[in-house]
Scaffold this motif. Structure first.
Motif, PDB file in Angstrom:
ATOM      1  N   VAL A 271      13.518  -0.947  -8.323  1.00 17.29           N
ATOM      2  CA  VAL A 271      14.295  -2.026  -7.686  1.00 17.29           C
ATOM      3  C   VAL A 271      13.433  -3.219  -7.267  1.00 17.29           C
ATOM      4  CG1 VAL A 271      15.955  -0.330  -6.831  1.00 17.29           C
ATOM      5  CG2 VAL A 271      14.111  -1.090  -5.325  1.00 17.29           C
ATOM      6  N   GLY A 272      12.106  -3.076  -7.390  1.00 20.95           N
ATOM      7  CA  GLY A 272      11.221  -4.126  -6.890  1.00 20.95           C
ATOM      8  C   GLY A 272      11.458  -5.485  -7.516  1.00 20.95           C
ATOM      9  N   TRP A 273      11.778  -5.498  -8.805  1.00 20.26           N
ATOM     10  CA  TRP A 273      11.906  -6.772  -9.502  1.00 20.26           C
ATOM     11  C   TRP A 273      13.094  -7.604  -9.032  1.00 20.26           C
ATOM     12  CZ3 TRP A 273       7.644  -7.980 -11.805  1.00 20.26           C
ATOM     13  CH2 TRP A 273       6.814  -6.968 -12.300  1.00 20.26           C
ATOM     14  N   VAL A 274      14.067  -6.967  -8.383  1.00 21.58           N
ATOM     15  CA  VAL A 274      15.238  -7.724  -7.923  1.00 21.58           C
ATOM     16  C   VAL A 274      15.153  -8.057  -6.430  1.00 21.58           C
ATOM     17  CG1 VAL A 274      16.704  -6.713  -9.697  1.00 21.58           C
ATOM     18  CG2 VAL A 274      16.594  -5.625  -7.444  1.00 21.58           C
ATOM     19  N   LEU A 275      14.086  -7.595  -5.782  1.00 24.43           N
ATOM     20  CA  LEU A 275      13.902  -7.870  -4.359  1.00 24.43           C
ATOM     21  C   LEU A 275      13.072  -9.128  -4.156  1.00 24.43           C
ATOM     22  CD1 LEU A 275      13.030  -4.309  -2.979  1.00 24.43           C
ATOM     23  CD2 LEU A 275      15.215  -5.517  -2.742  1.00 24.43           C
ATOM     24  N   PRO A 276      13.259  -9.826  -3.036  1.00 25.05           N
ATOM     25  CA  PRO A 276      12.362 -10.944  -2.719  1.00 25.05           C
ATOM     26  C   PRO A 276      10.918 -10.440  -2.658  1.00 25.05           C
ATOM     27  CG  PRO A 276      14.257 -10.940  -1.257  1.00 25.05           C
ATOM     28  CD  PRO A 276      14.300  -9.641  -2.011  1.00 25.05           C
ATOM     29  N   TYR A 277       9.994 -11.313  -2.980  1.00 28.34           N
ATOM     30  CA  TYR A 277       8.591 -10.906  -3.061  1.00 28.34           C
ATOM     31  C   TYR A 277       8.101 -10.275  -1.757  1.00 28.34           C
ATOM     32  CZ  TYR A 277       3.553 -11.088  -3.586  1.00 28.34           C
ATOM     33  OH  TYR A 277       2.225 -10.746  -3.629  1.00 28.34           O
ATOM     34  N   ARG A 278       8.439 -10.861  -0.625  1.00 28.78           N
ATOM     35  CA  ARG A 278       7.960 -10.325   0.650  1.00 28.78           C
ATOM     36  C   ARG A 278       8.472  -8.909   0.899  1.00 28.78           C
ATOM     37  NH1 ARG A 278       5.194 -12.506   4.744  1.00 28.78           N
ATOM     38  NH2 ARG A 278       5.355 -11.588   6.828  1.00 28.78           N
ATOM     39  N   GLN A 279       9.688  -8.610   0.463  1.00 25.86           N
ATOM     40  CA  GLN A 279      10.231  -7.270   0.636  1.00 25.86           C
ATOM     41  C   GLN A 279       9.489  -6.257  -0.240  1.00 25.86           C
ATOM     42  OE1 GLN A 279      12.333  -6.463   3.033  1.00 25.86           O
ATOM     43  NE2 GLN A 279      12.211  -8.638   3.601  1.00 25.86           N
ATOM     44  N   ARG A 280       9.115  -6.680  -1.433  1.00 26.20           N
ATOM     45  CA  ARG A 280       8.307  -5.801  -2.286  1.00 26.20           C
ATOM     46  C   ARG A 280       6.987  -5.463  -1.596  1.00 26.20           C
ATOM     47  NH1 ARG A 280       7.978  -9.557  -7.480  1.00 26.20           N
ATOM     48  NH2 ARG A 280       9.874 -10.734  -7.011  1.00 26.20           N
ATOM     49  N   CYS A 281       6.381  -6.500  -1.000  1.00 23.11           N
ATOM     50  CA  CYS A 281       5.102  -6.300  -0.308  1.00 23.11           C
ATOM     51  C   CYS A 281       5.256  -5.361   0.877  1.00 23.11           C
ATOM     52  CB  CYS A 281       4.546  -7.643   0.148  1.00 23.11           C
ATOM     53  SG  CYS A 281       4.006  -8.717  -1.199  1.00 23.11           S
ATOM     54  N   ARG A 282       6.377  -5.440   1.559  1.00 24.78           N
ATOM     55  CA  ARG A 282       6.600  -4.562   2.711  1.00 24.78           C
ATOM     56  C   ARG A 282       6.721  -3.102   2.275  1.00 24.78           C
ATOM     57  NH1 ARG A 282       7.042  -6.928   7.437  1.00 24.78           N
ATOM     58  NH2 ARG A 282       7.627  -9.130   7.608  1.00 24.78           N
ATOM     59  N   ILE A 283       7.339  -2.867   1.129  1.00 20.70           N
ATOM     60  CA  ILE A 283       7.414  -1.500   0.618  1.00 20.70           C
ATOM     61  C   ILE A 283       6.015  -0.998   0.260  1.00 20.70           C
ATOM     62  CG2 ILE A 283       8.277  -0.041  -1.261  1.00 20.70           C
ATOM     63  CD1 ILE A 283      10.763  -1.828  -1.351  1.00 20.70           C
ATOM     64  N   ALA A 284       5.215  -1.860  -0.371  1.00 16.96           N
ATOM     65  CA  ALA A 284       3.835  -1.486  -0.703  1.00 16.96           C
ATOM     66  C   ALA A 284       3.033  -1.189   0.566  1.00 16.96           C
ATOM     67  CB  ALA A 284       3.172  -2.602  -1.505  1.00 16.96           C
ATOM     68  N   ASN A 285       3.231  -2.008   1.604  1.00 19.13           N
ATOM     69  CA  ASN A 285       2.541  -1.764   2.868  1.00 19.13           C
ATOM     70  C   ASN A 285       3.004  -0.461   3.506  1.00 19.13           C
ATOM     71  OD1 ASN A 285       1.551  -4.388   2.397  1.00 19.13           O
ATOM     72  ND2 ASN A 285       1.406  -4.795   4.575  1.00 19.13           N
ATOM     73  N   ALA A 286       4.294  -0.148   3.350  1.00 18.13           N
ATOM     74  CA  ALA A 286       4.829   1.103   3.903  1.00 18.13           C
ATOM     75  C   ALA A 286       4.169   2.303   3.236  1.00 18.13           C
ATOM     76  CB  ALA A 286       6.339   1.156   3.715  1.00 18.13           C
ATOM     77  N   TRP A 287       3.903   2.191   1.935  1.00 18.01           N
ATOM     78  CA  TRP A 287       3.198   3.273   1.239  1.00 18.01           C
ATOM     79  C   TRP A 287       1.831   3.513   1.884  1.00 18.01           C
ATOM     80  CZ3 TRP A 287      -1.451   2.565  -1.488  1.00 18.01           C
ATOM     81  CH2 TRP A 287      -1.914   3.689  -2.178  1.00 18.01           C
ATOM     82  N   GLY A 288       1.101   2.439   2.164  1.00 17.43           N
ATOM     83  CA  GLY A 288      -0.205   2.589   2.804  1.00 17.43           C
ATOM     84  C   GLY A 288      -0.094   3.173   4.199  1.00 17.43           C
ATOM     85  N   ALA A 289       0.884   2.706   4.981  1.00 16.10           N
ATOM     86  CA  ALA A 289       1.047   3.170   6.357  1.00 16.10           C
ATOM     87  C   ALA A 289       1.429   4.649   6.404  1.00 16.10           C
ATOM     88  CB  ALA A 289       2.097   2.318   7.063  1.00 16.10           C
ATOM     89  N   VAL A 290       2.327   5.070   5.522  1.00 12.21           N
ATOM     90  CA  VAL A 290       2.737   6.475   5.486  1.00 12.21           C
ATOM     91  C   VAL A 290       1.553   7.369   5.147  1.00 12.21           C
ATOM     92  CG1 VAL A 290       4.114   8.167   4.184  1.00 12.21           C
ATOM     93  CG2 VAL A 290       5.166   6.041   4.981  1.00 12.21           C
ATOM     94  N   ASN A 291       0.723   6.926   4.226  1.00  9.51           N
ATOM     95  CA  ASN A 291      -0.418   7.752   3.849  1.00  9.51           C
ATOM     96  C   ASN A 291      -1.509   7.777   4.910  1.00  9.51           C
ATOM     97  OD1 ASN A 291      -0.195   9.037   1.077  1.00  9.51           O
ATOM     98  ND2 ASN A 291       0.614   6.988   0.696  1.00  9.51           N
ATOM     99  N   LEU A 292      -1.636   6.723   5.679  1.00 11.08           N
ATOM    100  CA  LEU A 292      -2.549   6.774   6.817  1.00 11.08           C
ATOM    101  C   LEU A 292      -2.068   7.790   7.843  1.00 11.08           C
ATOM    102  CD1 LEU A 292      -3.458   3.015   7.467  1.00 11.08           C
ATOM    103  CD2 LEU A 292      -4.877   4.777   6.422  1.00 11.08           C
ATOM    104  N   TRP A 293      -0.740   7.836   8.057  1.00 14.91           N
ATOM    105  CA  TRP A 293      -0.173   8.814   8.996  1.00 14.91           C
ATOM    106  C   TRP A 293      -0.399  10.233   8.471  1.00 14.91           C
ATOM    107  CZ3 TRP A 293       3.357  12.762   8.839  1.00 14.91           C
ATOM    108  CH2 TRP A 293       3.768  13.259  10.059  1.00 14.91           C
TER     109      TRP A 293
END
Length: 236
Positions: A27-49
């Motif tokens: 679904v990333g290609w249909v989302l605004p760029y900033r929202q895609r980045c937030r999902i990518a950041n969430a991946w990093g945050a979840v793995n830090l946890w």
């Protein structure tokens, strides 16, 4: 016990990557760029946890407020895989990473990475790769993004030194934007080619912006390397 906990973390890493990278790939290609980045950041945050939960490995960061929301070049120490997820999670969302193009071919991970528009280079291309970093990097900076680069080019074990590549400094020279240096000691806990993750606290230090306007790349690179390596000697 350390090995068992590390294996459990590895399972969590695979699962979170499949889920979040899979979501971003679809679904990333249909989302605004900033929202895609937030999902990518969430991946990093979840793995830090997950890393903290399974392995008892946390982090402490100093100077994060020195990183602007956009329009800067981040040059960071590279010791392990930890910083590839930690900086993704900790820095402002809109980031353009310089990475080797082979990573773009990894199922799910590479597909998801493509949605946040990294600068994927052929490291064997020499001057052509450097031109790509400069040309695409300037575009990304004009788009108000952070350009993130590991100047050593590959992971370097604690206590060892490797020549800092000029790519990031050349981009700074041509663009005139400041460089944010980052040092950390992740390699002492998450070692290269070792599945074990040792408990403790990774220290991360963000330096003051290094000006680049009107300066040569070699001078910028020297200042970056000096600050990072001097800081490393204090936190190893």
């Amino acid at each position: 016990m350390i090995l068992l906990r590390s294996l459990l973390y590895l399972v969590s890493l695979v699962l979170t990557t499949l889920i979040l990278a899979g979501l971003l790939s679809i679904v990333g290609w249909v989302l605004p760029y900033r929202q895609r980045c937030r999902i990518a950041n969430a991946w990093g945050a979840v793995n830090l946890w997950c890393l903290k939960y399974f392995c008892g490995l946390g982090y402490q960061i100093e100077g994060l407020e020195k990183v602007p929301e956009s329009g800067a070049i981040v040059l960071a120490k590279h010791q392990s895989a930890w910083e590839t997820m930690a900086l993704r999670a900790l820095l402002p969302p809109e980031q353009a990473w310089v990475l080797k193009r082979e990573l773009m071919w990894v199922p799910f991970f590479g597909w998801a990475a493509a949605t946040v528009q990294p600068i994927a280079i052929n490291r064997k291309a020499g001057s052509k790769a450097a031109r790509q970093v400069i040309e695409t990097g300037i575009v990304r900076l004009q788009q108000r993004r952070l350009v993130v680069i590991f100047p050593e080019g590959t992971r370097v074990a604690p206590g060892e030194r490797r020549r800092y590549g000029l790519g990031g400094a050349l981009l700074a020279e041509k663009s005139g934007v400041p460089v944010i240096p980052i040092a950390h000691n992740a390699g002492s806990f998450w070692r290269r080619r070792d599945i074990r993750k040792y408990p403790g606290v990774i220290k991360v230090v963000v330096g003051d912006p290094i000006p680049s306007a009107g300066r040569k790349a070699a001078d910028i690179n020297r200042d970056v390397e000096s600050w990072i390596e001097n800081t490393m000697s204090q936190i190893q």
